[in-house]
Design an enzyme around this catalytic site. Structure first.
Site, PDB file in Angstrom:
ATOM      1  N   ALA A  14       0.824  -1.212   0.000  1.00 35.94           N
ATOM      2  CA  ALA A  14       0.000   0.000   0.000  1.00 35.94           C
ATOM      3  C   ALA A  14       0.857   1.261   0.000  1.00 35.94           C
ATOM      4  O   ALA A  14       0.571   2.228  -0.720  1.00 35.94           O
ATOM      5  CB  ALA A  14      -0.938  -0.001   1.206  1.00 35.94           C
ATOM      6  N   LYS A  75      -3.109 -14.111 -14.439  1.00 37.60           N
ATOM      7  CA  LYS A  75      -4.361 -14.611 -13.857  1.00 37.60           C
ATOM      8  C   LYS A  75      -5.522 -14.245 -14.783  1.00 37.60           C
ATOM      9  O   LYS A  75      -5.687 -13.086 -15.159  1.00 37.60           O
ATOM     10  CB  LYS A  75      -4.547 -14.001 -12.468  1.00 37.60           C
ATOM     11  CG  LYS A  75      -5.877 -14.319 -11.818  1.00 37.60           C
ATOM     12  CD  LYS A  75      -5.956 -13.626 -10.453  1.00 37.60           C
ATOM     13  CE  LYS A  75      -7.317 -13.807  -9.810  1.00 37.60           C
ATOM     14  NZ  LYS A  75      -7.419 -13.105  -8.516  1.00 37.60           N
TER      15      LYS A  75
END
Length: 526
Positions: A14, A75
Protein backbone atom coordinates in the site's frame (compact mmCIF):
# COMPACT_ATOMS: atom_id res chain seq x y z
CA UNK A 1 -6.36 22.75 1.78
CA UNK A 2 -3.25 22.70 -0.40
CA UNK A 3 -1.39 19.41 -0.88
CA UNK A 4 2.10 20.38 -1.97
CA UNK A 5 3.82 18.05 0.50
CA UNK A 6 2.48 14.53 1.05
CA UNK A 7 3.94 12.12 3.59
CA UNK A 8 3.16 8.40 3.24
CA UNK A 9 3.57 6.54 6.53
CA UNK A 10 4.27 2.85 6.05
CA UNK A 11 5.91 0.87 3.28
CA UNK A 12 4.63 -2.47 2.03
CA UNK A 13 2.40 -2.78 -1.01
CA UNK A 14 0.00 0.00 0.00
CA UNK A 15 2.76 2.46 0.90
CA UNK A 16 4.83 2.02 -2.22
CA UNK A 17 1.79 1.83 -4.49
CA UNK A 18 0.71 5.16 -2.96
CA UNK A 19 4.13 6.77 -3.39
CA UNK A 20 4.47 5.50 -6.96
CA UNK A 21 1.01 6.70 -7.91
CA UNK A 22 1.50 10.12 -6.36
CA UNK A 23 4.91 10.79 -7.93
CA UNK A 24 3.53 9.76 -11.34
CA UNK A 25 0.34 11.81 -11.03
CA UNK A 26 1.98 14.82 -9.35
CA UNK A 27 5.69 14.95 -10.23
CA UNK A 28 6.00 18.49 -8.88
CA UNK A 29 4.73 17.67 -5.40
CA UNK A 30 7.04 16.63 -2.57
CA UNK A 31 6.40 12.98 -1.76
CA UNK A 32 8.02 11.44 1.34
CA UNK A 33 7.73 7.87 2.61
CA UNK A 34 8.38 7.10 6.27
CA UNK A 35 9.08 3.37 6.37
CA UNK A 36 9.85 1.55 9.59
CA UNK A 37 12.91 -0.74 9.45
CA UNK A 38 11.45 -2.73 12.35
CA UNK A 39 7.94 -3.71 11.18
CA UNK A 40 7.84 -7.26 9.73
CA UNK A 41 6.07 -7.71 6.41
CA UNK A 42 3.44 -10.41 6.08
CA UNK A 43 3.88 -10.95 2.35
CA UNK A 44 0.35 -12.05 1.45
CA UNK A 45 -1.91 -10.25 -1.00
CA UNK A 46 -0.35 -12.05 -3.97
CA UNK A 47 -3.49 -12.25 -6.08
CA UNK A 48 -5.01 -9.23 -7.79
CA UNK A 49 -8.19 -8.13 -9.50
CA UNK A 50 -8.21 -7.03 -13.15
CA UNK A 51 -8.01 -3.36 -12.08
CA UNK A 52 -4.30 -3.90 -11.39
CA UNK A 53 -3.75 -3.67 -15.15
CA UNK A 54 -5.11 -0.11 -15.19
CA UNK A 55 -2.80 0.77 -12.32
CA UNK A 56 0.24 -0.68 -14.13
CA UNK A 57 -0.75 1.05 -17.35
CA UNK A 58 -1.16 4.36 -15.51
CA UNK A 59 2.34 4.03 -14.08
CA UNK A 60 3.66 2.98 -17.53
CA UNK A 61 5.50 0.04 -16.01
CA UNK A 62 7.83 -2.05 -18.13
CA UNK A 63 6.32 -5.52 -17.78
CA UNK A 64 9.47 -7.34 -18.86
CA UNK A 65 11.39 -5.97 -15.90
CA UNK A 66 8.42 -6.07 -13.53
CA UNK A 67 7.63 -9.77 -14.12
CA UNK A 68 11.22 -10.91 -13.63
CA UNK A 69 11.65 -9.08 -10.34
CA UNK A 70 8.27 -9.90 -8.76
CA UNK A 71 7.96 -13.63 -9.62
CA UNK A 72 4.80 -12.70 -11.51
CA UNK A 73 2.36 -14.88 -13.39
CA UNK A 74 -0.86 -14.22 -15.29
CA UNK A 75 -4.36 -14.61 -13.86
CA UNK A 76 -7.44 -15.03 -16.03
CA UNK A 77 -10.11 -15.94 -13.51
CA UNK A 78 -11.03 -16.92 -9.98
CA UNK A 79 -12.09 -20.52 -9.49
CA UNK A 80 -14.50 -21.55 -6.74
CA UNK A 81 -14.72 -25.10 -5.47
CA UNK A 82 -17.18 -26.60 -2.97
CA UNK A 83 -18.83 -23.28 -2.13
CA UNK A 84 -22.29 -24.37 -3.24
CA UNK A 85 -22.08 -27.78 -1.53
CA UNK A 86 -19.36 -30.20 -0.53
CA UNK A 87 -19.89 -32.88 -3.16
CA UNK A 88 -16.75 -31.94 -5.11
CA UNK A 89 -18.60 -31.49 -8.42
CA UNK A 90 -19.62 -27.82 -8.33
CA UNK A 91 -16.57 -25.88 -9.47
CA UNK A 92 -17.10 -22.69 -11.45
CA UNK A 93 -14.99 -19.71 -12.52
CA UNK A 94 -15.42 -15.95 -12.51
CA UNK A 95 -13.46 -14.65 -15.54
CA UNK A 96 -12.10 -11.13 -15.98
CA UNK A 97 -12.98 -8.72 -18.74
CA UNK A 98 -16.27 -8.16 -20.50
CA UNK A 99 -18.44 -11.03 -21.77
CA UNK A 100 -18.54 -11.35 -25.54
CA UNK A 101 -22.20 -11.22 -26.58
CA UNK A 102 -21.53 -10.39 -30.23
CA UNK A 103 -23.74 -12.46 -32.52
CA UNK A 104 -26.05 -13.63 -29.73
CA UNK A 105 -29.80 -13.04 -29.75
CA UNK A 106 -30.35 -12.06 -26.13
CA UNK A 107 -26.80 -11.86 -24.90
CA UNK A 108 -26.23 -13.74 -21.65
CA UNK A 109 -29.78 -15.05 -21.68
CA UNK A 110 -29.13 -17.33 -24.65
CA UNK A 111 -27.27 -19.72 -22.35
CA UNK A 112 -30.09 -19.63 -19.78
CA UNK A 113 -32.61 -20.54 -22.45
CA UNK A 114 -30.35 -23.42 -23.45
CA UNK A 115 -30.28 -24.61 -19.83
CA UNK A 116 -34.07 -24.27 -19.64
CA UNK A 117 -34.43 -26.62 -22.60
CA UNK A 118 -31.65 -28.98 -21.57
CA UNK A 119 -31.42 -29.36 -17.80
CA UNK A 120 -28.19 -31.36 -18.18
CA UNK A 121 -26.33 -28.20 -19.26
CA UNK A 122 -23.20 -27.86 -17.13
CA UNK A 123 -22.84 -24.55 -15.28
CA UNK A 124 -19.16 -24.39 -16.29
CA UNK A 125 -20.23 -23.82 -19.89
CA UNK A 126 -21.78 -20.47 -18.93
CA UNK A 127 -18.40 -18.73 -18.66
CA UNK A 128 -17.01 -20.75 -21.57
CA UNK A 129 -19.86 -19.49 -23.80
CA UNK A 130 -19.05 -15.79 -23.34
CA UNK A 131 -15.39 -15.47 -22.34
CA UNK A 132 -12.64 -16.63 -24.72
CA UNK A 133 -10.30 -16.55 -21.70
CA UNK A 134 -12.35 -19.33 -20.08
CA UNK A 135 -11.15 -21.67 -22.81
CA UNK A 136 -7.55 -20.76 -21.96
CA UNK A 137 -8.28 -21.58 -18.32
CA UNK A 138 -9.82 -24.90 -19.31
CA UNK A 139 -6.75 -25.91 -21.34
CA UNK A 140 -4.14 -24.19 -19.13
CA UNK A 141 -2.72 -22.37 -22.13
CA UNK A 142 -2.10 -18.72 -22.89
CA UNK A 143 -1.71 -16.25 -25.73
CA UNK A 144 -1.27 -12.48 -25.67
CA UNK A 145 -3.43 -12.58 -28.82
CA UNK A 146 -1.24 -10.24 -30.83
CA UNK A 147 -2.32 -12.03 -33.99
CA UNK A 148 -5.99 -12.14 -32.96
CA UNK A 149 -5.98 -15.92 -32.92
CA UNK A 150 -8.56 -15.81 -30.12
CA UNK A 151 -11.09 -13.18 -31.23
CA UNK A 152 -12.52 -11.11 -28.41
CA UNK A 153 -9.68 -11.67 -25.95
CA UNK A 154 -7.73 -8.53 -24.97
CA UNK A 155 -4.77 -9.46 -22.80
CA UNK A 156 -4.33 -6.07 -21.07
CA UNK A 157 -8.03 -5.90 -20.25
CA UNK A 158 -9.01 -9.49 -19.51
CA UNK A 159 -6.21 -10.44 -17.12
CA UNK A 160 -4.95 -9.80 -13.61
CA UNK A 161 -1.67 -10.88 -11.99
CA UNK A 162 -0.19 -13.13 -9.36
CA UNK A 163 3.05 -11.84 -7.83
CA UNK A 164 5.17 -11.86 -4.69
CA UNK A 165 3.76 -9.02 -2.57
CA UNK A 166 7.07 -8.23 -0.85
CA UNK A 167 8.99 -8.23 -4.14
CA UNK A 168 6.24 -6.08 -5.64
CA UNK A 169 6.64 -3.43 -2.94
CA UNK A 170 10.44 -3.55 -3.21
CA UNK A 171 10.33 -3.22 -6.99
CA UNK A 172 8.04 -0.16 -6.81
CA UNK A 173 10.31 1.33 -4.14
CA UNK A 174 13.67 0.79 -5.82
CA UNK A 175 12.78 0.77 -9.50
CA UNK A 176 10.00 3.33 -9.67
CA UNK A 177 9.32 5.65 -6.72
CA UNK A 178 12.84 6.49 -5.50
CA UNK A 179 14.33 7.00 -8.99
CA UNK A 180 11.52 9.47 -9.74
CA UNK A 181 12.22 11.62 -6.71
CA UNK A 182 10.32 10.16 -3.74
CA UNK A 183 12.20 10.74 -0.47
CA UNK A 184 12.62 7.78 1.90
CA UNK A 185 13.01 8.15 5.67
CA UNK A 186 13.69 4.81 7.36
CA UNK A 187 12.31 5.70 10.76
CA UNK A 188 9.67 4.64 13.26
CA UNK A 189 6.83 7.04 14.04
CA UNK A 190 6.82 7.39 17.83
CA UNK A 191 4.34 10.20 18.38
CA UNK A 192 2.19 12.89 16.84
CA UNK A 193 1.11 16.45 17.50
CA UNK A 194 -2.63 16.54 16.91
CA UNK A 195 -4.83 19.64 16.62
CA UNK A 196 -8.23 20.65 15.33
CA UNK A 197 -6.87 20.61 11.78
CA UNK A 198 -5.54 17.07 12.04
CA UNK A 199 -1.95 15.97 12.47
CA UNK A 200 0.40 18.95 12.68
CA UNK A 201 3.53 16.81 12.75
CA UNK A 202 4.82 13.31 13.40
CA UNK A 203 7.70 12.59 15.74
CA UNK A 204 10.22 10.12 14.32
CA UNK A 205 12.55 7.77 16.18
CA UNK A 206 15.50 9.99 15.24
CA UNK A 207 13.93 12.85 17.20
CA UNK A 208 12.98 14.71 14.03
CA UNK A 209 9.47 16.10 13.58
CA UNK A 210 7.97 15.92 10.11
CA UNK A 211 4.97 17.90 8.89
CA UNK A 212 2.90 17.67 5.71
CA UNK A 213 -0.13 19.10 3.99
CA UNK A 214 -1.52 15.58 3.68
CA UNK A 215 -0.60 12.34 5.44
CA UNK A 216 -1.31 8.95 3.87
CA UNK A 217 -1.79 6.23 6.49
CA UNK A 218 -0.43 2.92 5.16
CA UNK A 219 0.33 1.37 8.54
CA UNK A 220 -1.78 -1.74 8.00
CA UNK A 221 -4.28 -3.08 10.51
CA UNK A 222 -2.70 -0.87 13.19
CA UNK A 223 -4.04 2.23 11.43
CA UNK A 224 -1.65 4.40 13.43
CA UNK A 225 -2.63 7.80 12.04
CA UNK A 226 -6.34 7.50 11.30
CA UNK A 227 -7.28 5.06 14.04
CA UNK A 228 -4.86 5.66 16.92
CA UNK A 229 -4.00 9.35 16.57
CA UNK A 230 -7.25 10.74 15.11
CA UNK A 231 -9.49 8.13 16.80
CA UNK A 232 -11.74 7.66 13.79
CA UNK A 233 -14.44 5.05 14.50
CA UNK A 234 -13.89 1.63 12.98
CA UNK A 235 -17.00 -0.29 11.89
CA UNK A 236 -16.58 -4.06 12.13
CA UNK A 237 -18.24 -6.26 9.52
CA UNK A 238 -17.71 -9.51 11.39
CA UNK A 239 -21.46 -10.04 11.78
CA UNK A 240 -21.71 -10.02 8.00
CA UNK A 241 -18.37 -11.61 7.06
CA UNK A 242 -17.28 -13.79 10.00
CA UNK A 243 -13.85 -14.86 8.68
CA UNK A 244 -11.25 -13.05 10.79
CA UNK A 245 -8.06 -15.13 10.68
CA UNK A 246 -5.81 -16.91 8.22
CA UNK A 247 -2.94 -19.37 8.13
CA UNK A 248 -0.57 -18.70 5.22
CA UNK A 249 2.40 -20.56 3.79
CA UNK A 250 4.32 -21.22 0.57
CA UNK A 251 4.92 -24.52 -1.20
CA UNK A 252 7.10 -25.68 -4.08
CA UNK A 253 5.82 -27.09 -7.33
CA UNK A 254 5.84 -30.84 -7.85
CA UNK A 255 4.38 -30.72 -11.37
CA UNK A 256 4.73 -27.17 -12.65
CA UNK A 257 3.19 -27.92 -16.05
CA UNK A 258 -0.10 -28.71 -14.31
CA UNK A 259 0.05 -26.66 -11.11
CA UNK A 260 1.04 -23.35 -12.74
CA UNK A 261 -2.37 -22.27 -14.00
CA UNK A 262 -3.93 -18.87 -14.62
CA UNK A 263 -6.46 -18.92 -11.79
CA UNK A 264 -6.64 -18.16 -8.11
CA UNK A 265 -8.41 -21.21 -6.73
CA UNK A 266 -10.65 -20.81 -3.67
CA UNK A 267 -11.74 -24.10 -2.09
CA UNK A 268 -14.29 -24.15 0.72
CA UNK A 269 -13.41 -26.48 3.61
CA UNK A 270 -14.50 -26.97 7.24
CA UNK A 271 -14.55 -23.43 8.66
CA UNK A 272 -13.71 -21.20 5.70
CA UNK A 273 -11.76 -21.60 2.49
CA UNK A 274 -8.25 -22.18 1.14
CA UNK A 275 -6.54 -20.03 -1.50
CA UNK A 276 -4.09 -21.35 -4.08
CA UNK A 277 -2.01 -18.73 -5.93
CA UNK A 278 0.55 -20.01 -8.45
CA UNK A 279 3.52 -17.65 -8.95
CA UNK A 280 6.36 -18.36 -11.35
CA UNK A 281 8.66 -20.10 -8.88
CA UNK A 282 6.30 -21.34 -6.14
CA UNK A 283 2.71 -21.45 -4.88
CA UNK A 284 1.22 -19.22 -2.20
CA UNK A 285 -1.54 -20.84 -0.19
CA UNK A 286 -3.53 -20.08 2.93
CA UNK A 287 -6.64 -20.92 4.92
CA UNK A 288 -9.11 -18.12 5.68
CA UNK A 289 -11.38 -19.06 8.58
CA UNK A 290 -13.45 -17.84 11.51
CA UNK A 291 -12.05 -18.42 14.99
CA UNK A 292 -15.65 -18.45 16.24
CA UNK A 293 -16.03 -21.90 14.71
CA UNK A 294 -12.48 -23.23 14.78
CA UNK A 295 -9.54 -22.66 17.10
CA UNK A 296 -6.24 -21.65 15.44
CA UNK A 297 -4.84 -25.07 16.35
CA UNK A 298 -7.75 -26.96 14.77
CA UNK A 299 -7.69 -24.67 11.74
CA UNK A 300 -3.99 -25.35 11.18
CA UNK A 301 -4.64 -29.07 11.47
CA UNK A 302 -7.46 -28.86 8.90
CA UNK A 303 -5.25 -26.79 6.59
CA UNK A 304 -2.36 -29.25 6.79
CA UNK A 305 -4.70 -32.18 6.13
CA UNK A 306 -6.06 -30.34 3.10
CA UNK A 307 -2.55 -29.77 1.73
CA UNK A 308 -1.59 -33.40 2.26
CA UNK A 309 -4.75 -34.60 0.55
CA UNK A 310 -4.82 -32.19 -2.41
CA UNK A 311 -1.11 -31.61 -3.03
CA UNK A 312 0.06 -35.19 -2.65
CA UNK A 313 2.66 -34.26 -0.02
CA UNK A 314 3.89 -36.28 2.93
CA UNK A 315 2.91 -35.14 6.41
CA UNK A 316 6.55 -34.62 7.33
CA UNK A 317 7.00 -32.25 4.40
CA UNK A 318 3.88 -30.23 5.26
CA UNK A 319 4.84 -30.03 8.95
CA UNK A 320 8.20 -28.53 7.96
CA UNK A 321 6.60 -25.54 6.20
CA UNK A 322 6.60 -22.07 7.76
CA UNK A 323 2.99 -21.16 8.63
CA UNK A 324 2.07 -17.54 9.42
CA UNK A 325 -0.86 -16.81 11.73
CA UNK A 326 -2.64 -13.68 10.49
CA UNK A 327 -5.34 -11.87 12.44
CA UNK A 328 -7.60 -9.83 10.19
CA UNK A 329 -9.49 -6.66 11.09
CA UNK A 330 -12.59 -6.95 8.88
CA UNK A 331 -14.46 -3.69 8.42
CA UNK A 332 -13.74 -0.07 7.54
CA UNK A 333 -13.41 3.29 9.28
CA UNK A 334 -16.54 5.44 9.09
CA UNK A 335 -14.45 7.96 7.16
CA UNK A 336 -11.19 7.07 5.46
CA UNK A 337 -10.23 10.73 4.97
CA UNK A 338 -10.32 12.77 8.18
CA UNK A 339 -8.90 16.30 8.27
CA UNK A 340 -5.41 15.94 6.70
CA UNK A 341 -5.13 12.14 6.92
CA UNK A 342 -6.18 9.62 4.27
CA UNK A 343 -5.96 5.90 5.00
CA UNK A 344 -5.08 3.55 2.14
CA UNK A 345 -5.01 -0.25 2.23
CA UNK A 346 -5.44 -2.18 5.47
CA UNK A 347 -5.28 1.06 7.46
CA UNK A 348 -8.56 2.10 5.84
CA UNK A 349 -10.36 -1.20 5.97
CA UNK A 350 -10.29 -4.79 4.87
CA UNK A 351 -12.72 -7.26 3.39
CA UNK A 352 -11.73 -10.88 3.78
CA UNK A 353 -9.46 -12.04 0.89
CA UNK A 354 -12.15 -13.68 -1.28
CA UNK A 355 -12.18 -12.22 -4.83
CA UNK A 356 -8.65 -10.81 -4.34
CA UNK A 357 -9.88 -7.47 -3.07
CA UNK A 358 -6.93 -6.43 -0.86
CA UNK A 359 -4.88 -4.57 -3.46
CA UNK A 360 -8.05 -3.69 -5.38
CA UNK A 361 -9.12 -1.15 -2.76
CA UNK A 362 -5.58 0.29 -2.75
CA UNK A 363 -5.44 1.25 -6.41
CA UNK A 364 -9.11 2.24 -6.59
CA UNK A 365 -8.83 4.52 -3.54
CA UNK A 366 -5.64 6.00 -5.03
CA UNK A 367 -7.36 6.83 -8.31
CA UNK A 368 -10.13 8.57 -6.35
CA UNK A 369 -7.57 10.40 -4.21
CA UNK A 370 -5.67 11.59 -7.27
CA UNK A 371 -8.83 12.97 -8.82
CA UNK A 372 -9.74 14.70 -5.56
CA UNK A 373 -6.45 16.57 -5.05
CA UNK A 374 -5.89 17.42 -8.70
CA UNK A 375 -7.22 20.96 -8.26
CA UNK A 376 -5.13 23.76 -6.78
CA UNK A 377 -6.90 23.35 -3.44
CA UNK A 378 -9.03 20.62 -1.89
CA UNK A 379 -12.25 21.70 -0.21
CA UNK A 380 -14.37 20.09 2.49
CA UNK A 381 -16.83 19.17 -0.24
CA UNK A 382 -14.07 17.31 -2.08
CA UNK A 383 -13.24 15.36 1.08
CA UNK A 384 -16.88 14.50 1.75
CA UNK A 385 -17.33 13.26 -1.82
CA UNK A 386 -14.18 11.15 -1.52
CA UNK A 387 -15.43 9.55 1.70
CA UNK A 388 -18.82 8.83 0.18
CA UNK A 389 -17.38 7.26 -2.97
CA UNK A 390 -14.73 5.24 -1.11
CA UNK A 391 -17.31 3.83 1.31
CA UNK A 392 -19.73 3.10 -1.51
CA UNK A 393 -17.06 1.19 -3.46
CA UNK A 394 -16.10 -0.75 -0.35
CA UNK A 395 -19.67 -1.64 0.62
CA UNK A 396 -20.48 -2.71 -2.92
CA UNK A 397 -17.59 -5.15 -2.83
CA UNK A 398 -18.67 -6.41 0.59
CA UNK A 399 -22.10 -7.26 -0.77
CA UNK A 400 -20.47 -9.01 -3.73
CA UNK A 401 -18.38 -11.14 -1.37
CA UNK A 402 -21.45 -11.90 0.73
CA UNK A 403 -23.11 -13.54 -2.29
CA UNK A 404 -20.59 -16.39 -2.25
CA UNK A 405 -21.78 -17.44 1.19
CA UNK A 406 -25.45 -16.49 1.03
CA UNK A 407 -26.15 -18.72 -1.96
CA UNK A 408 -24.42 -21.75 -0.46
CA UNK A 409 -26.48 -24.73 0.69
CA UNK A 410 -23.67 -26.32 2.73
CA UNK A 411 -24.62 -27.48 6.24
CA UNK A 412 -21.90 -30.05 6.91
CA UNK A 413 -20.03 -28.22 9.71
CA UNK A 414 -21.00 -25.70 12.42
CA UNK A 415 -19.44 -22.93 10.29
CA UNK A 416 -21.50 -23.73 7.20
CA UNK A 417 -24.61 -24.48 9.25
CA UNK A 418 -24.36 -21.04 10.84
CA UNK A 419 -23.89 -19.47 7.42
CA UNK A 420 -26.95 -21.34 6.13
CA UNK A 421 -29.06 -20.07 9.02
CA UNK A 422 -27.77 -16.49 9.11
CA UNK A 423 -30.87 -14.24 8.96
CA UNK A 424 -31.38 -11.43 6.47
CA UNK A 425 -34.20 -9.47 8.09
CA UNK A 426 -35.53 -6.54 6.08
CA UNK A 427 -35.86 -4.66 9.36
CA UNK A 428 -32.07 -4.65 9.52
CA UNK A 429 -31.61 -3.11 6.11
CA UNK A 430 -30.55 0.28 7.48
CA UNK A 431 -27.59 -1.33 9.24
CA UNK A 432 -27.00 -4.29 6.95
CA UNK A 433 -27.61 -2.80 3.51
CA UNK A 434 -23.87 -2.85 2.60
CA UNK A 435 -24.02 -6.62 2.85
CA UNK A 436 -27.33 -7.13 1.07
CA UNK A 437 -27.32 -4.88 -2.00
CA UNK A 438 -26.36 -7.65 -4.41
CA UNK A 439 -28.58 -10.17 -2.65
CA UNK A 440 -31.62 -7.91 -2.83
CA UNK A 441 -30.86 -7.18 -6.47
CA UNK A 442 -30.68 -10.89 -7.24
CA UNK A 443 -33.94 -11.61 -5.44
CA UNK A 444 -35.73 -8.67 -7.05
CA UNK A 445 -34.45 -9.70 -10.46
CA UNK A 446 -35.64 -13.25 -9.99
CA UNK A 447 -39.08 -12.23 -8.73
CA UNK A 448 -39.56 -9.78 -11.58
CA UNK A 449 -38.33 -12.20 -14.24
CA UNK A 450 -35.40 -9.95 -15.15
CA UNK A 451 -32.67 -10.98 -17.55
CA UNK A 452 -29.11 -12.08 -16.86
CA UNK A 453 -28.02 -9.45 -19.35
CA UNK A 454 -29.31 -6.72 -17.02
CA UNK A 455 -27.30 -7.90 -14.00
CA UNK A 456 -23.83 -8.49 -15.42
CA UNK A 457 -21.09 -9.76 -13.03
CA UNK A 458 -23.51 -10.97 -10.36
CA UNK A 459 -24.76 -13.69 -12.69
CA UNK A 460 -21.39 -15.47 -12.87
CA UNK A 461 -21.44 -16.17 -9.14
CA UNK A 462 -25.20 -16.78 -9.00
CA UNK A 463 -25.17 -19.24 -11.89
CA UNK A 464 -22.20 -21.07 -10.42
CA UNK A 465 -24.27 -21.46 -7.25
CA UNK A 466 -27.36 -22.75 -9.15
CA UNK A 467 -29.26 -19.49 -8.68
CA UNK A 468 -30.46 -18.83 -12.21
CA UNK A 469 -31.60 -15.50 -13.59
CA UNK A 470 -33.89 -15.86 -15.44
CA UNK A 471 -35.17 -18.93 -13.64
CA UNK A 472 -37.47 -21.62 -15.00
CA UNK A 473 -40.63 -19.93 -13.79
CA UNK A 474 -39.80 -16.74 -15.69
CA UNK A 475 -38.97 -18.76 -18.77
CA UNK A 476 -42.11 -20.88 -18.42
CA UNK A 477 -44.19 -17.72 -18.41
CA UNK A 478 -43.10 -17.36 -22.00
CA UNK A 479 -41.55 -13.97 -21.47
CA UNK A 480 -38.62 -14.95 -23.72
CA UNK A 481 -39.78 -17.81 -25.88
CA UNK A 482 -43.02 -16.21 -27.06
CA UNK A 483 -41.01 -13.38 -28.56
CA UNK A 484 -38.97 -15.75 -30.73
CA UNK A 485 -39.58 -18.13 -33.57
CA UNK A 486 -39.11 -21.21 -31.38
CA UNK A 487 -38.15 -23.59 -34.17
CA UNK A 488 -35.59 -21.36 -35.84
CA UNK A 489 -34.36 -18.36 -33.87
CA UNK A 490 -34.03 -20.19 -30.58
CA UNK A 491 -32.17 -23.13 -32.02
CA UNK A 492 -29.92 -20.80 -34.00
CA UNK A 493 -29.06 -18.87 -30.84
CA UNK A 494 -28.15 -22.02 -28.95
CA UNK A 495 -26.13 -23.39 -31.85
CA UNK A 496 -24.22 -20.13 -32.13
CA UNK A 497 -22.95 -20.05 -28.55
CA UNK A 498 -22.20 -23.79 -28.66
CA UNK A 499 -20.20 -23.51 -31.86
CA UNK A 500 -18.34 -20.43 -30.66
CA UNK A 501 -17.41 -22.16 -27.40
CA UNK A 502 -16.05 -25.13 -29.37
CA UNK A 503 -14.10 -22.79 -31.65
CA UNK A 504 -12.49 -20.99 -28.69
CA UNK A 505 -11.68 -24.34 -27.12
CA UNK A 506 -9.98 -25.61 -30.29
CA UNK A 507 -7.95 -22.43 -30.65
CA UNK A 508 -6.91 -22.46 -26.99
CA UNK A 509 -5.70 -26.05 -27.16
CA UNK A 510 -3.29 -25.04 -29.91
CA UNK A 511 -1.61 -22.35 -27.80
CA UNK A 512 1.47 -22.69 -25.62
CA UNK A 513 1.05 -23.81 -22.04
CA UNK A 514 0.99 -20.94 -19.56
CA UNK A 515 4.32 -22.13 -18.18
CA UNK A 516 5.95 -22.12 -21.62
CA UNK A 517 4.50 -18.71 -22.46
CA UNK A 518 5.85 -17.17 -19.24
CA UNK A 519 9.24 -18.81 -19.64
CA UNK A 520 9.72 -17.72 -23.25
CA UNK A 521 8.32 -14.21 -22.73
CA UNK A 522 9.78 -13.20 -19.36
CA UNK A 523 11.97 -15.76 -17.64
CA UNK A 524 14.12 -17.40 -20.31
CA UNK A 525 16.95 -14.89 -19.92
CA UNK A 526 17.25 -15.39 -16.16
Amino acid sequence: MKTEKIVVVGGGSAGWMSASFLIKAFPNKEIVVVESPNVPRVGVGESTYDGIQKFIQFLEIDKDDFFKHTDASIKLAIKFSNFYNNTGDNDFIYPFGAPNTEGTVWGLDDWHIKRFINKETDNTTYAESYFPAASLVKNNTYTDNKNNELPGFISDRDTALHFDAIKFADWLKNNYALPRGVTLLQEDVVGAKVSESGIDSLKLSSGENISADLFIDCTGFKSLLLGEYLQETFVSYNDVLPNNRAWATQIDYTNKDVELDAVTTCTAIESGWVWNIPLWSRIGTGYVYSDKYSSPEDALKDFKNYLIKTKGRKKKEIDSLDFKDIKMRVGIHERTWVKNVVAIGLAAGFIEPLESNGLFTVHEFLFQLGTTISREETTRWDVDVYNYEAKKLYDDFVSFIRMHYSLSVRKDTPYWQANYERPYAFADIETEIPATNHLLSLKSARLSGATAQSLGPMTWIATGMNYYIPDDIALNKGQFINRMNYKKDLQDAISYIDNRRKLWDNVSRDQRSLKDYLYETYYKAL
